[in-house]
Motif scaffolding. Structure first.
Motif, mmCIF file in Angstrom:
data_model
loop_
_atom_site.group_PDB
_atom_site.id
_atom_site.type_symbol
_atom_site.label_atom_id
_atom_site.label_comp_id
_atom_site.label_asym_id
_atom_site.label_seq_id
_atom_site.Cartn_x
_atom_site.Cartn_y
_atom_site.Cartn_z
ATOM 1 N N ASP A 39 36.415 33.548 32.324
ATOM 2 C CA ASP A 39 36.474 33.717 33.779
ATOM 3 C C ASP A 39 37.063 32.497 34.478
ATOM 4 O O ASP A 39 37.440 32.576 35.648
ATOM 5 C CB ASP A 39 35.090 34.032 34.345
ATOM 6 C CG ASP A 39 34.717 35.485 34.181
ATOM 7 O OD1 ASP A 39 35.545 36.259 33.657
ATOM 8 O OD2 ASP A 39 33.600 35.863 34.571
ATOM 9 N N ASP A 40 37.149 31.361 33.792
ATOM 10 C CA ASP A 40 37.792 30.184 34.374
ATOM 11 C C ASP A 40 39.294 30.389 34.508
ATOM 12 O O ASP A 40 39.956 29.682 35.265
ATOM 13 C CB ASP A 40 37.542 28.944 33.508
ATOM 14 C CG ASP A 40 36.090 28.503 33.534
ATOM 15 O OD1 ASP A 40 35.378 28.866 34.484
ATOM 16 O OD2 ASP A 40 35.676 27.804 32.599
ATOM 17 N N LEU A 41 39.851 31.345 33.776
ATOM 18 C CA LEU A 41 41.289 31.588 33.795
ATOM 19 C C LEU A 41 41.728 32.447 34.974
ATOM 20 O O LEU A 41 42.929 32.591 35.204
ATOM 21 C CB LEU A 41 41.722 32.263 32.491
ATOM 22 C CG LEU A 41 41.371 31.510 31.207
ATOM 23 C CD1 LEU A 41 41.812 32.316 30.002
ATOM 24 C CD2 LEU A 41 41.984 30.139 31.193
ATOM 25 N N LEU A 42 40.779 33.007 35.705
ATOM 26 C CA LEU A 42 41.129 33.844 36.852
ATOM 27 C C LEU A 42 41.785 32.988 37.931
ATOM 28 O O LEU A 42 41.267 31.945 38.316
ATOM 29 C CB LEU A 42 39.882 34.540 37.410
ATOM 30 C CG LEU A 42 39.218 35.531 36.464
ATOM 31 C CD1 LEU A 42 37.897 36.009 37.043
ATOM 32 C CD2 LEU A 42 40.132 36.704 36.197
ATOM 33 N N LEU A 64 29.351 27.328 40.108
ATOM 34 C CA LEU A 64 30.629 26.977 40.726
ATOM 35 C C LEU A 64 30.988 25.523 40.427
ATOM 36 O O LEU A 64 32.146 25.210 40.121
ATOM 37 C CB LEU A 64 30.558 27.214 42.233
ATOM 38 C CG LEU A 64 31.869 27.077 43.006
ATOM 39 C CD1 LEU A 64 32.905 28.068 42.501
ATOM 40 C CD2 LEU A 64 31.624 27.276 44.480
ATOM 41 N N ASN A 65 29.999 24.630 40.472
ATOM 42 C CA ASN A 65 30.249 23.223 40.151
ATOM 43 C C ASN A 65 30.657 23.054 38.683
ATOM 44 O O ASN A 65 31.519 22.241 38.364
ATOM 45 C CB ASN A 65 29.017 22.372 40.457
ATOM 46 C CG ASN A 65 28.778 22.231 41.947
ATOM 47 O OD1 ASN A 65 29.697 22.385 42.747
ATOM 48 N ND2 ASN A 65 27.547 21.969 42.326
ATOM 49 N N GLN A 66 30.037 23.827 37.796
ATOM 50 C CA GLN A 66 30.410 23.769 36.383
ATOM 51 C C GLN A 66 31.841 24.254 36.184
ATOM 52 O O GLN A 66 32.585 23.694 35.368
ATOM 53 C CB GLN A 66 29.449 24.607 35.542
ATOM 54 C CG GLN A 66 28.087 24.003 35.413
ATOM 55 C CD GLN A 66 27.117 24.929 34.691
ATOM 56 O OE1 GLN A 66 27.464 26.058 34.358
ATOM 57 N NE2 GLN A 66 25.912 24.448 34.472
ATOM 58 N N ARG A 67 32.238 25.291 36.916
ATOM 59 C CA ARG A 67 33.607 25.797 36.830
ATOM 60 C C ARG A 67 34.599 24.711 37.239
ATOM 61 O O ARG A 67 35.594 24.475 36.554
ATOM 62 C CB ARG A 67 33.769 27.025 37.732
ATOM 63 C CG ARG A 67 35.192 27.547 37.822
ATOM 64 C CD ARG A 67 35.305 28.631 38.889
ATOM 65 N NE ARG A 67 36.669 28.958 39.194
ATOM 66 C CZ ARG A 67 37.388 29.914 38.616
ATOM 67 N NH1 ARG A 67 36.842 30.653 37.682
ATOM 68 N NH2 ARG A 67 38.619 30.138 38.970
ATOM 69 N N ILE A 68 34.320 24.024 38.348
ATOM 70 C CA ILE A 68 35.202 22.957 38.823
ATOM 71 C C ILE A 68 35.276 21.840 37.788
ATOM 72 O O ILE A 68 36.360 21.309 37.499
ATOM 73 C CB ILE A 68 34.716 22.437 40.195
ATOM 74 C CG1 ILE A 68 34.876 23.538 41.251
ATOM 75 C CG2 ILE A 68 35.468 21.173 40.602
ATOM 76 C CD1 ILE A 68 34.177 23.254 42.554
ATOM 77 N N TRP A 69 34.136 21.478 37.196
ATOM 78 C CA TRP A 69 34.109 20.423 36.184
ATOM 79 C C TRP A 69 34.932 20.816 34.961
ATOM 80 O O TRP A 69 35.693 20.002 34.437
ATOM 81 C CB TRP A 69 32.661 20.120 35.794
ATOM 82 C CG TRP A 69 32.556 18.996 34.818
ATOM 83 C CD1 TRP A 69 32.611 17.665 35.083
ATOM 84 C CD2 TRP A 69 32.403 19.130 33.400
ATOM 85 N NE1 TRP A 69 32.488 16.962 33.905
ATOM 86 C CE2 TRP A 69 32.366 17.824 32.860
ATOM 87 C CE3 TRP A 69 32.292 20.214 32.537
ATOM 88 C CZ2 TRP A 69 32.225 17.583 31.515
ATOM 89 C CZ3 TRP A 69 32.153 19.964 31.188
ATOM 90 C CH2 TRP A 69 32.113 18.672 30.682
ATOM 91 N N PRO A 97 30.742 36.324 31.007
ATOM 92 C CA PRO A 97 31.402 36.443 32.314
ATOM 93 C C PRO A 97 30.440 36.093 33.447
ATOM 94 O O PRO A 97 29.275 36.479 33.430
ATOM 95 C CB PRO A 97 31.820 37.911 32.369
ATOM 96 C CG PRO A 97 30.943 38.606 31.394
ATOM 97 C CD PRO A 97 30.582 37.606 30.344
ATOM 98 N N TYR A 98 30.935 35.324 34.403
ATOM 99 C CA TYR A 98 30.110 34.987 35.555
ATOM 100 C C TYR A 98 30.784 35.358 36.871
ATOM 101 O O TYR A 98 30.143 35.360 37.910
ATOM 102 C CB TYR A 98 29.749 33.490 35.540
ATOM 103 C CG TYR A 98 30.933 32.563 35.641
ATOM 104 C CD1 TYR A 98 31.315 32.060 36.868
ATOM 105 C CD2 TYR A 98 31.668 32.205 34.530
ATOM 106 C CE1 TYR A 98 32.401 31.219 36.985
ATOM 107 C CE2 TYR A 98 32.746 31.358 34.625
ATOM 108 C CZ TYR A 98 33.108 30.866 35.850
ATOM 109 O OH TYR A 98 34.186 30.039 35.951
ATOM 110 N N VAL A 99 32.065 35.701 36.839
ATOM 111 C CA VAL A 99 32.777 36.116 38.042
ATOM 112 C C VAL A 99 33.141 37.597 37.971
ATOM 113 O O VAL A 99 33.254 38.256 38.994
ATOM 114 C CB VAL A 99 34.047 35.251 38.250
ATOM 115 C CG1 VAL A 99 34.835 35.710 39.446
ATOM 116 C CG2 VAL A 99 33.681 33.791 38.419
#
Length: 122
Positions: A39-42, A64-69, A97-99
């Motif tokens: 989901d980070d690739l979206l 969301l903070n983990q995704r940014i990191w 999946p989280y998004v």
């Protein structure tokens, strides 16, 4: 019939066993070598993804903070032409999946809104 439904629910709740081909394709994609999740690739250029990330920030700011990191770490690794040690790669079992569920929710809302607007013109 209740027994059959209970068995299906139990089978769905059981952890999925991945085939060797699924493991191969997961590693061949390469994003796990940077510690990214699927989901980070979206892309954030899509309005639906932007809305899903906004809702994710409201529900679970830590995710969301983990995704940014993860994005920052992957950008740094890409810039230095390195990858993570294999022990730190994202495992296929951890790639949840989280998004995607939020995207499905947004799609359903947009479909419901368009159906309502078609059936209830002003």
């Amino acid at each position: 019939m209740r027994i059959v439904r209970a068995l299906f629910r139990a089978a769905q709740a059981a952890p999925k066993e991945f085939t060797s081909f699924e493991r191969f394709t997961y590693r061949a994609n390469g994003y796990c070598k940077y510690g990214l999740l699927q989901d980070d690739l979206l892309s954030e250029h899509c309005d639906k993804v932007v809305e899903a990330l906004r809702r994710l920030g409201i529900r679970d700011e830590e995710a969301l903070n983990q995704r940014i990191w993860r994005h920052n770490r992957a950008a740094y690794l890409s810039m230095t032409h390195t990858i993570l040690p294999e022990s730190e790669w994202t495992k296929i079992e951890d790639d949840k999946p989280y998004v995607s569920d939020l995207l499905e929710e947004i799609e359903a809302e947009k479909l419901e809104k368009s159906n309502w607007e078609e059936n209830n013109p002003l």
